[in-house]
Design an enzyme around this catalytic site. Structure first.
Site, mmCIF file in Angstrom:
data_model
loop_
_atom_site.group_PDB
_atom_site.id
_atom_site.type_symbol
_atom_site.label_atom_id
_atom_site.label_comp_id
_atom_site.label_asym_id
_atom_site.label_seq_id
_atom_site.Cartn_x
_atom_site.Cartn_y
_atom_site.Cartn_z
ATOM 1 N N THR A 171 -29.556 -4.673 -18.525
ATOM 2 C CA THR A 171 -28.182 -4.450 -18.097
ATOM 3 C C THR A 171 -27.233 -4.435 -19.282
ATOM 4 O O THR A 171 -27.570 -4.872 -20.373
ATOM 5 C CB THR A 171 -27.729 -5.547 -17.113
ATOM 6 N N ASP B 217 -11.031 13.249 -5.885
ATOM 7 C CA ASP B 217 -10.941 14.654 -6.235
ATOM 8 C C ASP B 217 -9.884 14.770 -7.332
ATOM 9 O O ASP B 217 -8.899 14.030 -7.344
ATOM 10 C CB ASP B 217 -10.530 15.481 -5.012
ATOM 11 N N SER B 218 -10.070 15.694 -8.267
ATOM 12 C CA SER B 218 -9.150 15.759 -9.404
ATOM 13 C C SER B 218 -7.721 16.059 -8.986
ATOM 14 O O SER B 218 -6.770 15.693 -9.681
ATOM 15 C CB SER B 218 -9.622 16.817 -10.409
ATOM 16 N N SER B 219 -7.533 16.706 -7.856
ATOM 17 C CA SER B 219 -6.176 16.993 -7.404
ATOM 18 C C SER B 219 -5.432 15.726 -7.006
ATOM 19 O O SER B 219 -4.199 15.727 -6.892
ATOM 20 C CB SER B 219 -6.199 17.970 -6.217
ATOM 21 N N THR C 138 -12.230 18.999 -12.688
ATOM 22 C CA THR C 138 -11.775 19.992 -13.660
ATOM 23 C C THR C 138 -10.328 20.430 -13.466
ATOM 24 O O THR C 138 -9.680 20.845 -14.425
ATOM 25 C CB THR C 138 -12.676 21.239 -13.609
ATOM 26 N N ASP C 139 -9.799 20.358 -12.240
ATOM 27 C CA ASP C 139 -8.472 20.915 -11.984
ATOM 28 C C ASP C 139 -7.376 20.246 -12.805
ATOM 29 O O ASP C 139 -6.449 20.913 -13.264
ATOM 30 C CB ASP C 139 -8.132 20.815 -10.489
#
Length: 683
Positions: free
Chosen positions: A106, A177-179, A210-211
């Site tokens: 670990t 989510d990137s948004s 990626t956005d």
């Protein structure tokens, strides 16, 4: 143990990388509504099952495919796998003892919030889910946990040494989510996690959607002040779960660069290219080469060879420790894009409080409509302290005052933003406005100056370029002077001994005029300098000869200004490696107590975290030799003990010897370097 537990039986040199998994396409699965959605714990389990990413026993095909003999030995038995005792290691690598039971080594990881272990669920027969331990609160804003580590197969680094990358994945909860990323919320958490783990890991990879990746990479480039380690953001256009995807190449490439190169800035890796994080924008929603850096070349191009453009990599020249700026300016800056017909009333309404800063996306090279109502609205906002930064709507190019329409805009109080991307300009403006010690005028002044390489500085007057013969003459004169001089700092640039080059076209060595036959072409000059300069700067660092160190750095700058381009020295002159020992000039200076050169090298961008072939840092050598002033300087610049210094028990051995001898001075130096020594032992 600086992150590695004592139970880790490996004796290989491991580079420790922390992966911060925030979400995004890379780890998504198809949900009930047939759309991609983040799935907790899938990414870690998937990577553990792939031998390209995870090979704890060193018994996979990838660990035995460096030679035909290795592969044949690996596939000798009928099962296609040799037993741990039969496993053959790559040449020069150390065999890993077989693991005991089902224990997984670990890594110690810190977080600003508690991270719960994965939910209890049944695993397929013969498999064990990859679980992280429950976090333990150690302070009001810090939790610790031991996360089972992943370890890559061995591979050769840039110096020809066999190394592995040992990494832990700290997964966000919930995955985003990137948004849904917040530049002044979630990005602050990423910066904080890097700060908490900065001394535990050698590099960091952030898995991101990626956005909005360029917004986050731009913001992090400013929040992570005096960064001395590699931070890479990456993601994917197609999830890892899909048979055809770009997730494997992107993550493996980012992990490789983070584990084997020190590029001390926030960068973005995508489709085999590493970009400066605050210089790129997403330009495609469907192509695998989704990002571009229109106004600045790539830092690294990954093909058959890994080509690092070292002359473009930032060098941290401030002698300060790494720290994170946390007072972000929330909801006080925004972006306004001009369009034909935009009215003064629209602009005036947009610039009302609480807005304190605006990125104004102008036409072409910084032009705007010349209507009086529009200019008045902009001027009134500037007069009351709103900082308005003009950038171009064009993907390539910079704002300028070449046109009257651009000059009028600047006369209204708008500040030119050079060739910054919209994402970067917004992040930089928010960063500057959040610094309470800066006045409005200070912010306006700093907007147009490169702080993290985010814009191209205006070209100033260049010093005169020496002729090819003069450049080689100076280089050889420095080598002769410092090689024959037993007393550091006794020479000076103004009093160099004369030197005569002995070259003859027939092959015989005869005294000739230096200007007659030496280096008739500029390319020959650059080649000669590149061969001599590393030797000279290492020798100068060992002798504490600042004049010669400065000469080498100036020679490199002169070569970059010449028609032939630049020195072909990996890592740049200040970090050039002696291939016999793997040491940099800073190693040589630290080992010999060359305090003047230590300061000069750090100011020129020397990396304090570079390690030699023995996996030792400059700080270790300075402490071992008892150079207290050098230790103080390196620690101030952000150096800390790690790697084999700690894991190999070299520091523990040195401390034990000092205790036996009653050497209080040595104990004091080791304590300053970071060794755990009680204060009462050095009183």
């Amino acid at each position: 143990m600086h992150g590695i537990l004592a139970s880790d039986a490996s004796t290989d040199v491991d580079t420790k990388v922390l992966v911060l998994y925030t979400g995004g396409t890379i780890g998504m699965l198809v949900g009930a509504n047939q759309s991609f959605t983040p799935e907790p714990h899938f990414l870690v389990e998937s990577l553990r099952a792939q031998t390209r990413f995870h090979d704890p026993l060193g018994d996979s095909l990838f660990s035995h495919a460096s030679t035909a003999e290795g592969f044949r030995a690996w596939s000798h038995n009928s099962s296609g796998r040799s037993s741990p005792t039969e496993s053959s290691s790559p040449p020069g690598a150390t065999a890993i003892p077989p693991a005991t039971g089902s224990h997984v080594p670990t890594l110690l990881v810190r977080s600003s919030r508690p991270i719960a272990p994965p939910p209890d669920r049944s695993a397929p027969p013969g498999q064990t889910l990859f679980r992280q331990h429950t976090s333990k609160k150690v302070s009001s804003d810090c939790y610790e946990m031991h996360i089972p580590s992943l370890v890559t197969p061995r591979a050769l680094d840039a110096q020809g040494n066999w190394k592995r990358i040992r990494y832990a994945i700290l997964e966000w909860e919930p995955l985003l989510d990137s948004s849904n990323m917040d530049m002044t919320g979630t990005v602050d958490v990423i910066a904080t996690e890097i700060e908490l783990n900065y001394h535990l890991f050698d590099a960091f990879v952030v898995l991101h959607g990626t956005d909005t990746m360029c917004y986050s990479s731009s913001a992090l480039s400013f929040l992570l002040e005096d960064l001395g380690k590699t931070v890479i953001l990456t993601g994917a256009q197609i999830p890892l779960a899909q048979l055809r995807n770009d997730a494997v190449d992107n993550f493996l490439g980012a992990l490789w660069l983070a584990g084997y190169y020190i590029i001390p800035e926030v960068s973005l890796y995508f489709n085999h290219v590493l970009y400066r994080g605050n210089r790129c924008s997403k330009t495609s929603s469907f192509a695998l080469n989704a990002f571009e850096s229109p106004n600045f070349p790539a830092l690294v191009n990954v093909g058959i060879d890994v080509v690092v453009n070292w002359s473009n990599v930032l060098r941290q020249t401030n002698l300060r420790k790494f720290h994170v700026h946390k007072a972000a300016a929330h909801f006080v800056s925004a972006t306004l894009r001009l369009f034909p017909g935009i009215t003064g009333d629209i602009v005036r309404a947009f610039l009302m409080p609480p807005i304190r800063g605006v990125v104004l996306e102008t036409f072409g090279a910084g032009n705007a409509p010349q209507r009086q109502d529009l200019m008045t609205a902009l001027r009134d906002a500037c007069d009351r302290g709103v900082v308005i930064v003009a950038i171009s709507q064009c993907t390539k190019g910079s704002v300028s005052d070449a046109y009257e329409t651009g000059q009028t805009l600047l006369q209204s109080g708008v500040v030119p933003g050079g060739d910054m991307t919209p994402e970067c300009a917004l992040a930089k403006l928010a960063y500057l406005l959040s610094k309470s010690e800066l006045s409005v005028q200070d912010v306006r002044s700093l907007v147009g100056k490169p702080l993290r390489g985010e814009l191209t500085a205006a070209s100033g007057d260049r010093p005169p370029t020496l002729t090819t013969a003069e450049r080689v003459q100076d280089m050889l004169a420095q080598v002769v002077r410092i090689s024959t001089n037993s007393f550091p700092n006794s020479g000076s640039r103004g009093h160099l001994p004369p030197i005569t080059i002995t070259v003859d076209q027939s092959g015989e060595h005869k005294p000739l005029d230096v200007t007659a036959t030496w280096g008739s072409t500029a390319s020959e000059t650059v080649t000669t300098e590149a061969a001599l300069a590393p030797f000279l700067i290492h020798l100068a660092a060992a002798r504490d000869d600042v004049d010669a160190v400065t000469f080498c750095l100036e020679a490199e700058a002169a070569a970059e200004r010449s028609e032939t381009g630049r020195h072909a020295i990996a890592g740049g002159m200040v970090n050039c490696v002696d291939f016999a020992s793997g040491r940099t000039p800073l190693h040589a200076a630290a080992l010999n107590g060359s305090i003047l050169c230590v300061n000069a090298l750090l100011e020129a961008g020397a990396l304090v975290h570079m390690r030699d072939s023995m996996d030792h840092s400059p700080l270790y050598y300075a402490a071992r030799q008892g150079h207290e002033a050098v230790v103080d300087t390196l620690v101030k610049a952000g150096a800390h003990l790690g790697g084999s210094d700690i894991k190999g028990s070299f520091v523990a051995l040195a401390v034990t010897k000092a205790r036996r001898k009653g050497d209080v001075a040595s104990l004091r130096v080791w304590r300053k370097a970071g060794a755990e020594i009680p204060q009462d032992e050095i009183n």
